[in-house]
Design a protein around this motif. Structure first.
Motif, PDB file in Angstrom:
ATOM      1  N   TRP A  89       1.438  -1.172   0.034  1.00 11.31           N
ATOM      2  CA  TRP A  89      -0.048   0.074  -0.330  1.00 11.31           C
ATOM      3  C   TRP A  89       0.771   1.187   0.099  1.00 11.31           C
ATOM      4  N   GLY A  90       2.266   0.748  -0.275  1.00  9.63           N
ATOM      5  CA  GLY A  90       3.008   1.985  -0.338  1.00  9.63           C
ATOM      6  C   GLY A  90       3.744   3.076   1.618  1.00  9.63           C
ATOM      7  N   PHE A  91       3.388   2.371   2.496  1.00 11.77           N
ATOM      8  CA  PHE A  91       4.092   2.726   3.475  1.00 11.77           C
ATOM      9  C   PHE A  91       4.737   1.654   4.124  1.00 11.77           C
ATOM     10  N   SER A  92       6.055   2.491   3.874  1.00 13.67           N
ATOM     11  CA  SER A  92       7.421   1.325   4.169  1.00 13.67           C
ATOM     12  C   SER A  92       7.439   1.397   5.175  1.00 13.67           C
ATOM     13  N   VAL A  93       8.302  -0.073   6.060  1.00 14.82           N
ATOM     14  CA  VAL A  93       8.197  -0.383   7.254  1.00 14.82           C
ATOM     15  C   VAL A  93      10.098  -1.061   7.904  1.00 14.82           C
ATOM     16  N   GLY A  94      10.799   0.249   7.114  1.00 19.24           N
ATOM     17  CA  GLY A  94      12.149   0.159   7.010  1.00 19.24           C
ATOM     18  C   GLY A  94      13.113  -0.121   6.218  1.00 19.24           C
ATOM     19  N   PRO A  95      14.403  -0.249   6.709  1.00 23.24           N
ATOM     20  CA  PRO A  95      14.918  -0.851   6.184  1.00 23.24           C
ATOM     21  C   PRO A  95      15.029  -2.143   6.064  1.00 23.24           C
ATOM     22  N   ARG A  96      15.097  -2.959   7.001  1.00 22.46           N
ATOM     23  CA  ARG A  96      14.980  -4.475   6.432  1.00 22.46           C
ATOM     24  C   ARG A  96      14.061  -4.958   5.573  1.00 22.46           C
ATOM     25  N   GLY A  97      13.067  -3.877   5.405  1.00 23.25           N
ATOM     26  CA  GLY A  97      11.280  -4.097   5.053  1.00 23.25           C
ATOM     27  C   GLY A  97      11.175  -5.821   5.699  1.00 23.25           C
ATOM     28  N   VAL A  98      10.268  -6.750   5.170  1.00 27.39           N
ATOM     29  CA  VAL A  98       9.835  -7.517   5.831  1.00 27.39           C
ATOM     30  C   VAL A  98      10.691  -8.573   5.895  1.00 27.39           C
ATOM     31  N   ASP A  99      10.211  -8.778   7.540  1.00 22.87           N
ATOM     32  CA  ASP A  99      11.367  -9.658   8.264  1.00 22.87           C
ATOM     33  C   ASP A  99      10.366  -9.983   9.555  1.00 22.87           C
ATOM     34  N   GLY A 100       9.358  -9.698   9.670  1.00 16.78           N
ATOM     35  CA  GLY A 100       8.292 -10.981  11.231  1.00 16.78           C
ATOM     36  C   GLY A 100       8.216 -10.757  12.025  1.00 16.78           C
ATOM     37  N   VAL A 101       9.531  -9.029  12.680  1.00 13.98           N
ATOM     38  CA  VAL A 101       9.711  -8.185  13.835  1.00 13.98           C
ATOM     39  C   VAL A 101       9.055  -6.846  13.911  1.00 13.98           C
ATOM     40  N   PHE A 102       7.596  -6.614  14.443  1.00 16.23           N
ATOM     41  CA  PHE A 102       6.922  -6.238  14.797  1.00 16.23           C
ATOM     42  C   PHE A 102       7.850  -4.265  15.787  1.00 16.23           C
ATOM     43  N   GLY A 103       8.826  -3.619  15.001  1.00 12.80           N
ATOM     44  CA  GLY A 103       9.083  -2.824  15.334  1.00 12.80           C
ATOM     45  C   GLY A 103       9.025  -1.372  15.604  1.00 12.80           C
ATOM     46  N   PRO A 104       8.956   0.038  16.043  1.00 14.05           N
ATOM     47  CA  PRO A 104       9.109   1.006  16.206  1.00 14.05           C
ATOM     48  C   PRO A 104       8.569   1.233  14.000  1.00 14.05           C
ATOM     49  N   LEU A 105       9.179   1.349  13.361  1.00 16.53           N
ATOM     50  CA  LEU A 105       9.534   1.782  12.398  1.00 16.53           C
ATOM     51  C   LEU A 105       7.731   1.072  11.690  1.00 16.53           C
ATOM     52  N   THR A 106       7.527  -0.658  11.967  1.00 16.93           N
ATOM     53  CA  THR A 106       6.388  -0.831  11.676  1.00 16.93           C
ATOM     54  C   THR A 106       5.003  -0.596  12.113  1.00 16.93           C
ATOM     55  N   THR A 107       5.453   0.028  13.355  1.00 21.21           N
ATOM     56  CA  THR A 107       4.182   0.859  14.474  1.00 21.21           C
ATOM     57  C   THR A 107       3.699   2.378  13.354  1.00 21.21           C
ATOM     58  N   GLN A 108       4.806   3.486  13.026  1.00 17.43           N
ATOM     59  CA  GLN A 108       4.776   4.058  12.225  1.00 17.43           C
ATOM     60  C   GLN A 108       4.459   4.580  10.978  1.00 17.43           C
ATOM     61  N   ALA A 109       4.585   2.971  10.233  1.00 22.32           N
ATOM     62  CA  ALA A 109       3.941   2.638   9.077  1.00 22.32           C
ATOM     63  C   ALA A 109       2.501   1.818   9.035  1.00 22.32           C
ATOM     64  N   ALA A 110       2.254   1.447  10.248  1.00 18.58           N
ATOM     65  CA  ALA A 110       0.712   0.670  10.750  1.00 18.58           C
ATOM     66  C   ALA A 110      -0.153   2.532  11.169  1.00 18.58           C
ATOM     67  N   LYS A 111       0.767   2.871  11.448  1.00 21.73           N
ATOM     68  CA  LYS A 111      -0.384   4.476  12.565  1.00 21.73           C
ATOM     69  C   LYS A 111       0.016   5.892  10.631  1.00 21.73           C
ATOM     70  N   SER A 112       0.623   5.245   9.867  1.00 27.95           N
ATOM     71  CA  SER A 112       0.573   6.173   8.779  1.00 27.95           C
ATOM     72  C   SER A 112      -1.165   5.544   7.917  1.00 27.95           C
ATOM     73  N   PHE A 113      -0.589   4.413   8.024  1.00 27.05           N
ATOM     74  CA  PHE A 113      -1.218   3.629   6.951  1.00 27.05           C
ATOM     75  C   PHE A 113      -3.112   3.679   7.792  1.00 27.05           C
ATOM     76  N   GLN A 114      -3.327   3.137   9.175  1.00 25.33           N
ATOM     77  CA  GLN A 114      -5.131   4.055   9.318  1.00 25.33           C
ATOM     78  C   GLN A 114      -5.174   5.019   9.632  1.00 25.33           C
ATOM     79  N   SER A 115      -4.267   6.185   9.034  1.00 26.52           N
ATOM     80  CA  SER A 115      -4.717   7.799   9.803  1.00 26.52           C
ATOM     81  C   SER A 115      -5.649   7.886   7.986  1.00 26.52           C
ATOM     82  N   SER A 116      -4.208   7.444   7.200  1.00 22.14           N
ATOM     83  CA  SER A 116      -4.919   7.695   5.553  1.00 22.14           C
ATOM     84  C   SER A 116      -5.862   7.086   5.117  1.00 22.14           C
ATOM     85  N   ARG A 117      -6.765   5.432   5.691  1.00 26.45           N
ATOM     86  CA  ARG A 117      -8.274   5.421   6.053  1.00 26.45           C
ATOM     87  C   ARG A 117      -9.333   5.779   7.115  1.00 26.45           C
ATOM     88  N   ASN A 118      -8.671   6.747   7.929  1.00 28.92           N
ATOM     89  CA  ASN A 118      -9.393   7.240   8.137  1.00 28.92           C
ATOM     90  C   ASN A 118      -9.794   6.579   9.970  1.00 28.92           C
TER      91      ASN A 118
END
Length: 139
Positions: A89-118
């Motif tokens: 969907w265009g939201f970066s989860v960080g330089p390591r990409g898909v790594d199966g670890v929900f870290g701070p950059l995945t949290t930020q991506a999730a927040k940005s996605f959620q905001s974009s979808r109200n």
């Protein structure tokens, strides 16, 4: 279905652009050669995007109607699925990409996605966020 077509077109455009950028020879090629290369890159990118969007295994889907709720600190294939979908969907989860670890950059991506979808932008991926990640809701 329309959301899936939009996602497919977006993924194909990104992949085609990457393929064209990777070929410096096209900068000095004739217009016909460039057009042929563009058509080939677009066709290849579209096929790849269809695989990414239509094959749930490409994003680690676990075939659950709604995966479990996940948040920062979670690990495993459910996190990988969320990260893959966020990136599609265009939201970066960080330089390591898909790594199966929900870290701070995945949290930020999730927040940005959620905001974009109200949605409530709390960074927790629960039922409403899963629905939007998988089906592309816009509001």
């Amino acid at each position: 279905m329309a959301a899936k077509r939009r996602l497919l077109a977006s993924v194909a455009a990104v992949l085609a652009g990457a393929a064209m950028a990777a070929s410096p020879a096209l900068a000095t090629a004739s217009p016909t050669t460039t057009a042929t290369a563009t058509t080939t890159a677009t066709a290849t990118a579209t096929a790849t995007a269809q695989t990414l969007v239509q094959d749930p295994a490409m994003c680690g889907f676990d075939n659950a109607p709604t995966p479990r709720t996940i948040k920062e600190g979670a690990t495993g294939p459910t996190v990988s699925e969320a990260q893959c979908l966020l990136q599609l969907w265009g939201f970066s989860v960080g330089p390591r990409g898909v790594d199966g670890v929900f870290g701070p950059l995945t949290t930020q991506a999730a927040k940005s996605f959620q905001s974009s979808r109200n949605l409530t932008a709390d960074g927790v991926i629960g039922p409403d966020t899963w629905f939007c990640l998988r089906d592309g809701c816009t509001s």
